[in-house]
Structures are given as C-alpha cells and as structure tokens.
Design an enzyme around this catalytic site. Structure first.
Site, PDB file in Angstrom:
ATOM      1  N   GLY A 281      47.828 152.733  35.388  1.00  0.00           N
ATOM      2  CA  GLY A 281      48.816 152.346  34.378  1.00  0.00           C
ATOM      3  C   GLY A 281      50.155 152.100  35.022  1.00  0.00           C
ATOM      4  O   GLY A 281      50.259 151.889  36.231  1.00  0.00           O
TER       5      GLY A 281
ATOM      6  N   THR B   1      54.357 155.827  33.515  1.00  0.00           N
ATOM      7  CA  THR B   1      53.323 156.702  32.946  1.00  0.00           C
ATOM      8  C   THR B   1      52.798 157.645  34.038  1.00  0.00           C
ATOM      9  O   THR B   1      52.543 158.825  33.782  1.00  0.00           O
ATOM     10  CB  THR B   1      52.154 155.871  32.366  1.00  0.00           C
ATOM     11  OG1 THR B   1      52.696 154.816  31.577  1.00  0.00           O
ATOM     12  CG2 THR B   1      51.236 156.720  31.507  1.00  0.00           C
ATOM     13  N   GLY B   2      52.672 157.130  35.255  1.00  0.00           N
ATOM     14  CA  GLY B   2      52.228 157.962  36.383  1.00  0.00           C
ATOM     15  C   GLY B   2      53.159 159.154  36.590  1.00  0.00           C
ATOM     16  O   GLY B   2      52.705 160.268  36.863  1.00  0.00           O
TER      17      GLY B   2
ATOM     18  N   GLU C  27      46.852 155.002  40.071  1.00  0.00           N
ATOM     19  CA  GLU C  27      46.878 153.580  40.471  1.00  0.00           C
ATOM     20  C   GLU C  27      47.928 152.928  39.584  1.00  0.00           C
ATOM     21  O   GLU C  27      47.707 152.772  38.387  1.00  0.00           O
ATOM     22  CB  GLU C  27      45.511 152.914  40.229  1.00  0.00           C
ATOM     23  CG  GLU C  27      44.357 153.517  40.991  1.00  0.00           C
ATOM     24  CD  GLU C  27      44.453 153.299  42.490  1.00  0.00           C
ATOM     25  OE1 GLU C  27      45.245 152.448  42.925  1.00  0.00           O
ATOM     26  OE2 GLU C  27      43.748 154.018  43.217  1.00  0.00           O
TER      27      GLU C  27
ATOM     28  N   LYS D 139      39.710 157.667  28.441  1.00  0.00           N
ATOM     29  CA  LYS D 139      40.651 157.165  27.420  1.00  0.00           C
ATOM     30  C   LYS D 139      41.010 155.712  27.701  1.00  0.00           C
ATOM     31  O   LYS D 139      41.769 155.397  28.615  1.00  0.00           O
ATOM     32  CB  LYS D 139      41.934 158.006  27.366  1.00  0.00           C
ATOM     33  CG  LYS D 139      42.651 157.739  26.023  1.00  0.00           C
ATOM     34  CD  LYS D 139      44.123 157.943  26.045  1.00  0.00           C
ATOM     35  CE  LYS D 139      44.955 156.720  26.241  1.00  0.00           C
ATOM     36  NZ  LYS D 139      44.741 155.582  25.339  1.00  0.00           N
TER      37      LYS D 139
ATOM     38  N   GLU E 152      58.427 144.810  38.165  1.00  0.00           N
ATOM     39  CA  GLU E 152      57.088 144.317  37.828  1.00  0.00           C
ATOM     40  C   GLU E 152      57.137 143.661  36.448  1.00  0.00           C
ATOM     41  O   GLU E 152      57.374 144.337  35.441  1.00  0.00           O
ATOM     42  CB  GLU E 152      56.068 145.455  37.814  1.00  0.00           C
ATOM     43  CG  GLU E 152      54.655 144.925  37.580  1.00  0.00           C
ATOM     44  CD  GLU E 152      53.612 146.027  37.443  1.00  0.00           C
ATOM     45  OE1 GLU E 152      53.864 147.015  36.729  1.00  0.00           O
ATOM     46  OE2 GLU E 152      52.535 145.872  38.030  1.00  0.00           O
TER      47      GLU E 152
ATOM     48  N   CYS F 124      47.784 144.204  38.510  1.00  0.00           N
ATOM     49  CA  CYS F 124      48.613 145.065  39.359  1.00  0.00           C
ATOM     50  C   CYS F 124      48.728 144.499  40.767  1.00  0.00           C
ATOM     51  O   CYS F 124      49.693 144.771  41.467  1.00  0.00           O
ATOM     52  CB  CYS F 124      48.033 146.469  39.403  1.00  0.00           C
ATOM     53  SG  CYS F 124      46.308 146.485  39.866  1.00  0.00           S
TER      54      CYS F 124
END
Ligand code: NDP
Length: 470
Positions: free
Chosen positions: A215, A219-220, A237, A162, A373, A271
């Site tokens: 992501g 979301t993780g 990640e 995706k 972040e 990242c």
C-alpha cells in the site's frame, strides 16, 4: 467466507461504466474478532497436522482452481479495476503460478544442522509464525493477494486476507477456490471492510503476529506504529517513483516502444511505474518526439476490448488527484507536451474515469511532480550529461523500488546497476517482477522481500534446537 451478521455494504463500482456491480458486506468489529479467534484455532487444527507435502498438494489444487476459472476471474478483475482484459488474463496466470510455485516449495524449505562448539547436535526448525494479516491494494488485487497468501500458507500459517475496499471481488473468489481445494476452515478468511476500521483493528490485534501490507508509504508507517505495540513481524511493499535511465547509444524508437508502458500501463497505477525518464541530453529532443508520437497511438477505452491498452483510472478521486498533479506541474513551469486531460463528457466519453496520459518535459528534480508518487499516467522527462549525474538524479528520491537502465554498453550497465539504490532493476527491459526472484524496495519503498524462496523466510520462525550428547 462472509459472516452472516452484516453491518453495511461496500458498493463496488466498475470504473469504466461507473455502475455499481456488487454490494459487499462489511465486517463488524465482532466479526473480525471471531475471525481472528477462528484463525488462531485453525493453527492447532488439521492444518497443523498435515505434512508439508500435503500442504503443497492443497496449494497446487488452488492453482488449478484459479486456472479452471481463468476467464471468469479475468473478466471480474477487469470489471472491478478497469484494467485492460489482456492484462487481467496475464495477471490471473500469474496468480495461479504463484500458488504453483509455492506448492513446490513447501517441502524444499527447511532448517539446517550447525557444527556448534558444544558437544552434541544443533539444528534449526522452520515453523509457522501464526495468524497473518495480509493487506492488499486495489491496483493488482488478485495477483498481490496470491503473492502473499501462497507463501504464508506454504509455511503453515493461517491468514486473514484484507482486500482494498474498492476491489474485493477476486479476493472473495480466491477464498472460495481455496475451500474447494480442501483448505481447512479458518485457514484463509477474507476480511471485508475499510482500512480505517477492519484494517486498523487487524494491525492492532494482539493475536495477529505478522502483517504484510502492500500500500501507500503513509499506510506502511501506520502499520509499523501499530505493530510496535506487540512487536509483530512486518513486511511492507510501498510506494515508488522509479527511474528509467536512457543512454545515447540506444535505438531511441525501440527504447520508447519498450518503455512507454512501463509508466502508462495499468493507467500508471503501478508501484513500479518508471515515472521519471532520465534521458541523455544528447538525445532528449529526439526521445521526446518519439515518446509523444507513441503516446498518441495508445488505445484508450473499453477495458473489455482486447485491443485496449489503457483503461480508466480506479476512481474519480484518483483521476482528480492526477489532474491536480498536472496543474501542479504546470505551475512549477514544467512543460506539458502531451495529454493530462480527462476524457469525459466534454470530449465524447460519457462514462468512466478515463484520462489521457501526460508527458512533461523540462522537469527538474526539485519539482513536486518529480518527487511525489502520483500513481497515475504521468511521466516526467529530465536530461542528464554523464553517468554520475544520471545516478544522482535516479537516487534523488525518498523511494527506491524499481527502475530500468537502457544502454548497449555492458560495463556502463554494470556500473549503473551498482550505483542506483533500488530493490529491483532491469537492464534493457521494463520488467520488474519475476515470481522466482526477490521483490521489494529500498528506502521508503518498503521493508523485506516478497516472491522467490526469500518470501518464505518472512512467513516463518527459526527455532534452534540443541541435543546434548554428554
Ligand atoms: P492504501 O495504503 O491506501 O491501501 C492499501 C491497503 O491498506 C488497502 O487494503 C487499505 O484498505 C488498507 N489500509 C488503509 N489504511 C489502513 C490502516 N490504517 N490500517 C490497515 N489497513 C489500511 O494504498 P492503495 O490501495 O491506495 O494502493 C496504492 C498504493 O500501493 C500506492 O502507494 C502504491 O505505490 C502501493 N503499491 C505498492 C506496491 C509494491 O509492491 N511496493 C505494489 C502495488 C501498490 P482500504 O482499501 O479499505 O482503504
């Protein structure tokens, strides 16, 4: 493979021109359901019967297919993401290299025999896990897809890839290249649609047994919650706020030249961006002067121009987010010493989501711009007085993905490398990624490791088999 029944389109935008460059069909829930069923069926089809060596040959053909369309893919990635064309060219190489690496790994990853107490022979087998959902972000669309797809296929799994809604174009091409290379139908399918719809359905689906997400940390967390229901295997990640620690024994000019792009390349949408520069108090003023002088020379503009170093941000929303953080930094009384403004109609740039990279001085670890972040070209410079303070500042973060240490003192470099809590560290270098070495984060930067032979562990099950001799 794009199913024929369409629900609605994803409009894909070129962030440098703001033009719609493609309309991509979004999958319906029924299409995703069929795709998962196809992937499950493909697990028991011809894919399951070919040898590890044959799997490797198909992966090698995918690598060659990517290389044979190198310039076309690089142009597509630049038009879709806004990243400078020279970076896209490097990334297409890295994408092909990922398939080449795992092509060679298919028949070099195997179980072992174990001297157990019972009389007989004990061995382990490495087996595919099953249907894997591989969910990727918009900042390195093709590369990150290949980092996941290649080891997943090398282990014999089937895959639903995706891509991010903003950047599906090179993932679609990867799906075509894989079919042309001889990958059986249903082994790799590119699932198109939003994270909240298709993504959510994937992470909750009982027949998806493994999720690998790159992501945001938020979301993780959603993925982990959804995965708990059927105890899926999960690799994450996630975000970062990485330190760049600079001691007073370095050549300041050279260090600035080597590390400025570690935070500003890909317009800071990285990242591993070293967004916290932790600089010896003895050289902070000199370092800041050099940093700003160098920042002023960076070539911002048309990403298709091979001279360009900084392209636009991915979207207007992402640029707005960064500008809001610049305002927050000013309110927190950090000193904005360079940039932090949109390049738009008001200053001669009629189109595109361009921004001038920002340099903040006089920042402290409790500020939001230092802790959160930003995912844009904003660097916070903080002074330190001794090694202990440098390590404490570096570790004062919920993240722990990457980082650099700059010093000519080898013993100090070793002490600092041990002290900094981070999954990846570079000494006197800004590099974060080596295809052959594990990559991933400590703390809230993730779970598990990608790349290298370690990645194969995360895409396989280990079965223990005991043969009795009595
Ligand atoms: P997001 O987490 O928003 O999206 C990543 C992917 O997840 C996209 O495909 C997205 O789809 C999908 N997604 C979003 N919500 C869900 C959900 N509920 N269920 C399933 N899938 C979902 O990240 P961004 O795309 O904004 O990427 C930026 C982030 O990625 C940054 O935090 C960055 O640090 C991190 N990153 C981490 C890396 C690492 O290796 N540690 C490397 C690169 C980036 P959609 O696009 O449709 O929303």
């Amino acid at each position: 493979m794009i199913p024929k029944t369409l629900e609605k389109n994803l409009s894909v935008i070129n962030p440098a021109t703001e033009e719609v460059i493609a309309e991509i069909p979004s999958w319906t829930p029924e299409q995703l359901e069929r795709a998962v069923a196809n992937a499950k069926m493909a697990l028991g089809g011809p894919w399951a019967k070919i040898s590890a060596r044959e799997r490797g040959k198909i992966l090698l053909k995918i690598a060659q297919g990517i290389q044979s369309r190198h310039e076309e893919l690089a142009q597509l990635e630049t038009k879709n993401t806004g990243k400078p064309i020279r970076d896209s060219r490097d990334e297409v190489n890295l994408a092909a290299d990922s398939f080449e690496y795992y092509a060679g790994a298919t028949n070099k990853f195997f179980g072992e025999t174990i001297p157990v107490t019972a009389r007989g022979l004990c061995m382990t087998l490495k087996e595919p896990i099953g249907v894997c959902a591989l969910i990727v972000p918009w900042n390195y669309p093709l590369v990150i897809a290949c980092w996941k797809v290649a080891p997943a296929l090398a282990c014999g799994n089937t895959v639903l890839l995706k891509p991010a809604s903003l950047t599906p174009l090179t993932a679609i091409e990867l799906g075509k290249i894989a079919l042309e290379a001889g990958l059986p139908e249903g082994v790799l399918q590119v699932a198109l649609g939003s994270g909240n719809a298709i993504g959510q359905q994937l992470i909750s689906h009982p027949d998806v047994v493994k999720i690998s997400l790159t992501g945001e940390t938020t979301t993780g967390k959603k993925v982990m919650r959804a995965a708990a229901e059927t105890l899926k295997r999960v690799s994450l990640e996630l975000g970062g706020k990485s330190p760049n620690i600079i001691f007073d024994d370095v050549d300041v000019k050279a260090c600035v030249a080597n590390s400025i792009l570690s935070v500003f390349s890909n317009c800071g949408q990285d990242c591993c961006a070293r967004s916290r520069f932790i600089v010896s108090a003895k050289i902070t003023d000199q370092f800041l002067t050099e940093l700003v002088a160098k920042a002023k020379t960076l070539k911002i503009g048309d990403p298709l121009n091979p001279e360009t170093e900084i392209g636009p941000m991915i979207s207007n929303a992402q640029r707005r987010r960064v500008l809001d953080y610049v305002d927050i930094g000013k309110q927190e009384k950090a000193e904005l010493v360079w940039g932090g403004t949109a390049l738009d109609k008001n200053n001669g740039q009629s189109k595109g989501y361009f921004i001038v990279p920002a340099v903040f001085a006089k920042t402290t670890s409790n500020m939001r711009i230092v802790q959160e972040e930003i995912f844009g070209p904003v660097v916070c410079v903080m002074p330190f007085n001794d090694e202990e303070e440098a390590a404490r500042l570096a570790n004062d973060s919920i993240y722990g993905l990457s980082g650099s240490i700059w010093t000519n003192n080898a013993a100090r470099a070793i002490r600092m490398a041990k002290a900094v809590k981070s999954g990846v560290l570079s000494i006197n270098s800004s590099s974060s990624v080596h295809l052959e070495a594990p990559f991933g984060g400590y703390k809230q930067s993730g779970l598990g490791r990608e790349l290298g032979m370690k990645a194969l562990e995360t895409y396989s099950e280990t079965k223990t088999v005991f043969f009795s001799e009595v």
